[in-house]
Design a protein around this motif. Structure first.
Motif, short mmCIF file in Angstrom:
data_model
loop_
_atom_site.label_atom_id
_atom_site.label_comp_id
_atom_site.label_asym_id
_atom_site.label_seq_id
_atom_site.Cartn_x
_atom_site.Cartn_y
_atom_site.Cartn_z
N GLU A 22 -10.01 3.31 -14.25
CA GLU A 22 -9.99 1.85 -14.14
C GLU A 22 -8.59 1.35 -13.81
OE1 GLU A 22 -11.71 0.89 -17.92
OE2 GLU A 22 -13.75 1.36 -17.22
N THR A 23 -7.58 1.89 -14.48
CA THR A 23 -6.19 1.50 -14.21
C THR A 23 -5.81 1.87 -12.79
OG1 THR A 23 -5.58 1.74 -16.53
CG2 THR A 23 -3.79 1.87 -14.90
N ARG A 24 -6.15 3.08 -12.38
CA ARG A 24 -5.77 3.55 -11.04
C ARG A 24 -6.50 2.77 -9.96
NH1 ARG A 24 -1.99 3.93 -8.43
NH2 ARG A 24 -1.90 5.46 -6.79
N ALA A 25 -7.76 2.39 -10.19
CA ALA A 25 -8.50 1.58 -9.22
C ALA A 25 -7.81 0.24 -9.02
CB ALA A 25 -9.94 1.37 -9.67
N ASN A 26 -7.41 -0.41 -10.10
CA ASN A 26 -6.68 -1.68 -9.99
C ASN A 26 -5.41 -1.51 -9.19
OD1 ASN A 26 -8.09 -3.88 -11.28
ND2 ASN A 26 -7.79 -2.81 -13.22
N GLU A 27 -4.65 -0.45 -9.46
CA GLU A 27 -3.39 -0.21 -8.74
C GLU A 27 -3.64 0.04 -7.25
OE1 GLU A 27 -1.18 1.88 -12.58
OE2 GLU A 27 -1.84 3.13 -10.91
N MET A 28 -4.63 0.88 -6.95
CA MET A 28 -4.91 1.22 -5.55
C MET A 28 -5.41 0.00 -4.77
SD MET A 28 -6.72 4.95 -6.12
CE MET A 28 -6.90 5.40 -4.38
N LEU A 29 -6.28 -0.80 -5.37
CA LEU A 29 -6.80 -1.99 -4.69
C LEU A 29 -5.71 -3.04 -4.52
CD1 LEU A 29 -10.24 -2.03 -6.50
CD2 LEU A 29 -9.87 -1.58 -4.06
N LEU A 30 -4.86 -3.21 -5.52
CA LEU A 30 -3.73 -4.13 -5.41
C LEU A 30 -2.80 -3.70 -4.27
CD1 LEU A 30 -2.03 -6.49 -6.48
CD2 LEU A 30 -0.99 -4.90 -8.08
N GLU A 31 -2.50 -2.41 -4.21
CA GLU A 31 -1.64 -1.88 -3.15
C GLU A 31 -2.25 -2.08 -1.77
OE1 GLU A 31 -0.47 2.59 -2.15
OE2 GLU A 31 0.26 1.93 -4.12
N GLN A 32 -3.56 -1.87 -1.65
CA GLN A 32 -4.23 -1.95 -0.35
C GLN A 32 -4.46 -3.39 0.10
OE1 GLN A 32 -5.11 0.69 1.55
NE2 GLN A 32 -6.18 -0.45 3.12
N PHE A 33 -4.84 -4.29 -0.84
CA PHE A 33 -5.26 -5.64 -0.46
C PHE A 33 -4.35 -6.75 -0.94
CE2 PHE A 33 -9.12 -3.04 -0.78
CZ PHE A 33 -9.50 -3.10 0.55
N GLY A 34 -3.37 -6.43 -1.76
CA GLY A 34 -2.46 -7.46 -2.25
C GLY A 34 -2.97 -8.20 -3.47
N SER A 35 -4.16 -7.86 -3.95
CA SER A 35 -4.67 -8.43 -5.19
C SER A 35 -5.61 -7.44 -5.84
CB SER A 35 -5.39 -9.76 -4.93
OG SER A 35 -6.56 -9.56 -4.18
N ALA A 36 -5.68 -7.52 -7.15
CA ALA A 36 -6.58 -6.64 -7.89
C ALA A 36 -7.86 -7.41 -8.19
CB ALA A 36 -5.91 -6.20 -9.20
#
Length: 94
Positions: A22-36
């Motif tokens: 769950e933590t890593r998904a938030n980080e990866m999505l934030l990095e890719q799209f600019g928001s979690a």
């Protein structure tokens, strides 16, 4: 289908815990799209072996979207490389 680039994660056992996913998904999505997303739910741990997969759900506003975490590579020690693939369509009822 949206694929988010792989990342390395250190696992303490032969599984990646739900919390780490769950933590890593938030980080990866934030990095890719600019928001979690508003929230991420990965109800099951991910076995630490190449090809293993687990389904998760992200909530963003009133939409729920499924995604799959996969183990793509085993590294040194207990490191695993993950990929995240987001479904093309929101889940029914979203």
């Amino acid at each position: 289908m949206l694929v988010v680039a792989g990342c390395a994660v250190h696992v303490d056992t032969k599984f990646v815990s739900s919390e780490k996913l769950e933590t890593r998904a938030n980080e990866m999505l934030l990095e890719q799209f600019g928001s979690a997303p508003d929230s991420v739910d990965c109800p099951d741990p991910l076995p630490g072996r190449v090809g293993a997969e687990v389904r998760c759900v992200l909530t963003d506003g009133d939409q729920r979207i499924g995604f799959t975490f996969s183990v793509t590579e085993l590294g040194q020690g207990d490191d695993v490389t993950l990929s995240l693939v987001v479904d093309d369509e929101p889940l029914p009822g979203s």
